[in-house]
Write a protein that holds these residues in place. Structure first.
Motif, PDB file in Angstrom:
ATOM      1  N   PHE A  65       4.390   5.895  -7.938  1.00  0.00           N
ATOM      2  CA  PHE A  65       5.324   5.001  -8.294  1.00  0.00           C
ATOM      3  C   PHE A  65       5.896   4.386  -6.826  1.00  0.00           C
ATOM      4  N   VAL A  66       6.232   5.302  -5.941  1.00  0.00           N
ATOM      5  CA  VAL A  66       6.873   5.064  -4.677  1.00  0.00           C
ATOM      6  C   VAL A  66       5.619   4.126  -3.729  1.00  0.00           C
ATOM      7  N   LEU A  67       4.340   4.599  -3.997  1.00  0.00           N
ATOM      8  CA  LEU A  67       3.293   4.384  -3.170  1.00  0.00           C
ATOM      9  C   LEU A  67       3.038   2.590  -3.894  1.00  0.00           C
ATOM     10  N   ALA A  68       3.194   2.535  -5.141  1.00  0.00           N
ATOM     11  CA  ALA A  68       2.953   1.348  -5.713  1.00  0.00           C
ATOM     12  C   ALA A  68       3.988   0.288  -5.331  1.00  0.00           C
ATOM     13  N   GLU A  69       5.158   0.766  -5.191  1.00  0.00           N
ATOM     14  CA  GLU A  69       6.251  -0.123  -4.591  1.00  0.00           C
ATOM     15  C   GLU A  69       6.388  -0.701  -3.339  1.00  0.00           C
ATOM     16  N   GLY A  70       5.487  -0.059  -2.628  1.00  0.00           N
ATOM     17  CA  GLY A  70       5.385  -0.247  -1.124  1.00  0.00           C
ATOM     18  C   GLY A  70       6.481   0.544  -0.378  1.00  0.00           C
ATOM     19  N   VAL A  71       7.187   1.362  -0.934  1.00  0.00           N
ATOM     20  CA  VAL A  71       8.289   1.845  -0.034  1.00  0.00           C
ATOM     21  C   VAL A  71       7.830   2.633   1.161  1.00  0.00           C
ATOM     22  N   ALA A  72       6.479   3.278   1.108  1.00  0.00           N
ATOM     23  CA  ALA A  72       5.952   3.841   2.230  1.00  0.00           C
ATOM     24  C   ALA A  72       4.360   4.056   2.008  1.00  0.00           C
ATOM     25  N   THR A  73       3.896   4.275   2.983  1.00  0.00           N
ATOM     26  CA  THR A  73       2.237   4.240   2.818  1.00  0.00           C
ATOM     27  C   THR A  73       1.886   5.743   2.355  1.00  0.00           C
ATOM     28  N   ALA A  74       0.684   5.817   1.938  1.00  0.00           N
ATOM     29  CA  ALA A  74       0.385   7.368   1.380  1.00  0.00           C
ATOM     30  C   ALA A  74       0.622   8.216   2.435  1.00  0.00           C
ATOM     31  N   GLY A  75       0.342   7.925   3.545  1.00  0.00           N
ATOM     32  CA  GLY A  75       0.383   8.954   4.707  1.00  0.00           C
ATOM     33  C   GLY A  75       1.751   9.543   5.015  1.00  0.00           C
TER      34      GLY A  75
END
Length: 283
Positions: free
Chosen positions: A202-212
């Motif tokens: 969810f955090v990734l999908a929302e663009g809060v931060a990159t996967a790395g």
């Protein structure tokens, strides 16, 4: 009962890992799968794993060769007719597992213990599909099996004390650490772990931060040895989604809703390390 021969149904990531640790512990293994190609791939994978242990000085070449000699493979379930325990390690799908378990029960002796390596499906429900549910138990190993010491031993409502004790003794013989848990959706570890992984999606999908950045944050900020998204790739995104769907279905609580991004990636076949493409790409 003394367990000296074990059948493993499924030569995939979990199945070949389980076969490896059994063989290293001196137990004869019969590994079953639907095709010779799947079996060859499973044996090649565990052979490579044993070779790495030799290169790291964890075992010697003689022990590796002895372990490989203890592993037989077959596409015939009838080869399980002489084993003391069968561990089902098929894909995380309740209908498939039920078919496999019934097929196992049709060929093994009445005293043979039957276990499932399911990571989330109800042991009580799976046991109820067998003629003798008292000999059925959950034996949940963790990936990578040769390296991670934990085994969740899950008792269904019908599991006998004798079955539980025999499986616990075997787990200790494998130099693993058994944790006994009651039957419950996701058991203990995955009920806590997989929703955390789902939240990372969810955090990734929302663009809060990159996967790395997400993975680095959890490694450095929470002392996790591996980030949740990299861990999802290791587990398999399809397995993570299956666990979330089981939790949602069995608890009926919206907090277990799978992230749409996770579901979309599974639909695309981007399952992680086993497909060389998940959250990250692998050569």
């Amino acid at each position: 009962m003394a367990i000296e021969q074990v059948g493993v149904v499924g030569a995939g990531t979990m199945g070949n890992g389980i076969a490896q640790v059994l063989a290293v512990a001196g137990i004869h293994v019969v590994m079953i799968d639907v095709s010779s190609e799947a079996l060859e791939k499973g044996v090649a994978t565990l052979t490579g794993s044993l070779d790495r242990l030799v290169s790291k000085g964890k075992i010697n070449a003689e022990a590796r060769n002895a372990a490989l000699a203890r592993i037989d493979t077959s596409v015939e379930y009838q080869r399980l007719a002489t084993v003391d325990l069968v561990i089902e390690a098929a894909t995380e799908n309740a209908e498939l597992k039920t078919r496999v378990l019934r097929q196992i029960e049709s060929v093994v002796p009445s005293e043979t213990i039957i276990a499932s390596n399911t990571s989330s499906i109800s042991i009580t429900a799976l046991a109820s599909t067998l003629a003798d549910p008292s000999r059925f138990i959950g034996m949940h190993f963790f990936n990578p099996v040769p390296l991670l010491p934990l085994v969740e031993i899950i008792l269904g409502l019908q599991t006998s004390h004798e079955t539980a004790e025999a499986v616990r003794e075997l787990t200790l013989r494998l130099d693993k650490s058994p944790v006994s848990v009651k039957n419950s959706p996701g058991f203990v570890v995955n009920r806590i772990l997989v929703p955390m992984i789902n939240e990372a999606f969810f955090v990734l999908a929302e663009g809060v931060a990159t996967a790395g950045e997400i993975d680095t944050g959890m490694k450095l900020g929470a002392s996790h040895p591996i980030g949740p998204l990299a861990l999802a790739d290791l587990i398999g995104l399809d397995v993570c989604l299956s666990v979330m769907d089981v939790l949602m279905k069995d608890f009926g609580d919206s907090k277990y809703r799978a992230c749409p991004l996770l579901r979309e990636m599974v639909a695309a076949g981007h399952l992680g390390r086993k497909t060389r493409y998940g959250v990250y790409r692998y050569e």
